[in-house]
Scaffold this active site. Structure first.
Site, PDB file in Angstrom:
ATOM      1  N   SER A   1       2.075  -0.591  -0.609  1.00 22.99           N
ATOM      2  CA  SER A   1       3.426  -0.910  -1.084  1.00 22.99           C
ATOM      3  C   SER A   1       3.372  -1.732  -2.355  1.00 22.99           C
ATOM      4  O   SER A   1       2.452  -2.545  -2.558  1.00 22.99           O
ATOM      5  CB  SER A   1       4.175  -1.693   0.005  1.00 22.99           C
ATOM      6  OG  SER A   1       5.375  -2.235  -0.497  1.00 22.99           O
TER       7      SER A   1
ATOM      8  N   TYR B   1       5.515  -8.441   5.557  1.00 24.72           N
ATOM      9  CA  TYR B   1       5.327  -7.008   5.331  1.00 24.72           C
ATOM     10  C   TYR B   1       4.297  -6.786   4.221  1.00 24.72           C
ATOM     11  O   TYR B   1       3.365  -5.992   4.364  1.00 24.72           O
ATOM     12  CB  TYR B   1       6.661  -6.356   4.959  1.00 24.72           C
ATOM     13  CG  TYR B   1       6.519  -4.925   4.492  1.00 24.72           C
ATOM     14  CD1 TYR B   1       6.214  -3.911   5.400  1.00 24.72           C
ATOM     15  CD2 TYR B   1       6.683  -4.584   3.153  1.00 24.72           C
ATOM     16  CE1 TYR B   1       6.082  -2.589   4.978  1.00 24.72           C
ATOM     17  CE2 TYR B   1       6.551  -3.269   2.730  1.00 24.72           C
ATOM     18  CZ  TYR B   1       6.249  -2.285   3.645  1.00 24.72           C
ATOM     19  OH  TYR B   1       6.112  -0.984   3.213  1.00 24.72           O
TER      20      TYR B   1
END
Length: 349
Positions: free
Chosen positions: A142, A167
């Protein structure tokens, strides 16, 4: 080619699976269909690939009614025993791990879900690849690993030691674990740092659908940091094309890291995958309003915890090694998204 795709009830996983199926690849899909967001949307994605909404039995393959080359299994990646059974039975050529607990803000309230899915689940994938002689593992990282970096464009050569959400920290951990397995067990791992992906069948917790809901219902759009945000909005078709180029390639790529002290495995690669050209948030909203032919009011709010000011992908390495070339403009992408939104949400199809 036989390929395992985890997260096939998810946004990117659904699009990748459908594209591969149309090309004739044999695909096995895995997803736990959790309720982080609307389960009906996840079920509708599966149904669009011929997987019935009815079977809810876990760890049991379901065949597609539309594609003879597709089967789906509802399971958790944390279930190491069942995962290994699938690997041993199916003998995959390539694994594409797109399953993860998503969402930056949700990680502030529910951290354990991220550890279970993104850490434990990913280690189980790596172990299964190791023991079943998988040729190539492609996995989702990501852009959030870059934290709140002021250096633009964001490059795979940048230091990513300062994530600002759990995350992001789990995605950075995935990259480190992948390197370890490539180094120790000599199989290819390619991590793709996704930038802001949008398009038909997108996640309802992401900006496009949140904004579209507000526009169509004449509600205020919540605009964080007073609109002073930029994102490398990338249309789903460009993302899928990039993933396919990586999957299809027989070479490891020629990506070089600038840090001379970085002793990386030759089988380990990381790439940015985005449009390579950021858009201002307010321009994105204005394009959406044009597509829906409707203006709406905005509620300007301060910066949210865990968010970043700007994302801007340096995608030159992916272009150089795999010929990646994003083509879809913001205007075209938003128009396609709006067309799908009306069909799915407004007309109930």
């Amino acid at each position: 080619m036989k390929i395992l795709i985890t997260g096939t009830a998810g946004f990117i996983g659904y699009h990748l699976a459908k594209t591969l199926l149309k090309r004739g690849a044999t695909v096995v899909g895995i997803d736990n269909i959790n309720d982080y967001y609307d389960v009906d949307l996840k079920s509708a994605r599966l149904l669009d690939c011929g997987i019935s909404r009815e079977p809810e039995q876990w760890n049991t393959p379901v065949s597609s009614s539309l594609f003879s080359n597709y089967s789906f299994i509802r399971m958790n990646l944390e279930d190491n025993h069942e995962l290994n059974k699938i690997f041993e039975t199916e003998k995959f050529d390539v694994v594409c791990n797109l399953a993860a607990q998503a969402g930056v803000r949700y990680s502030l309230q529910n951290p354990q879900a991220y550890i279970n899915s993104n850490i434990v689940g990913f280690v189980n994938i790596l172990e299964a690849c190791r023991y079943n002689k998988i040729q190539h593992l492609v996995y989702a990282s990501s852009s959030s690993v870059y934290g709140n970096s002021n250096k633009m464009p964001l490059s795979v050569n940048d230091i990513v030691d300062y994530p600002i959400s759990l995350y992001a920290a789990t995605k950075k951990s995935n990259e480190l674990m992948a390197h370890t397995y490539s180094h120790l067990y000599k199989f290819r791992t390619t991590g793709l740092r996704f930038f802001t992906v949008y398009g038909p069948w997108g996640r309802p917790d992401m900006a496009p659908i949140l904004f579209a809901n507000a526009i169509t219902n004449s509600e205020k759009i919540k605009v964080f940091n007073n609109g002073n945000l930029e994102r490398d909005f990338t249309y789903i078709d460009d993302i899928v094309e990039g993933i396919l180029r990586v999957i299809d390639s027989k070479k490891s790529g020629d990506q070089l890291f600038e840090n001379p002290n970085q002793q990386q495995s030759s089988d380990y690669k990381i790439y940015n995958i985005g449009k390579g050209n950021p858009d201002k948030l307010m321009d994105f909203i204005e394009t959406l309003e044009t597509a829906f032919n409707k203006k709406t009011k905005k509620e300007y709010l301060p910066m949210q915890q865990g968010d970043v000011l700007k994302t801007f992908a340096d995608v030159e390495a992916l272009k150089m090694d795999f010929g990646y070339e994003p083509k879809v403009s913001l205007k075209t992408g938003i128009e396609e998204f709006a067309k799908w939104y009306r069909a799915y949400y407004e007309h109930g199809s």
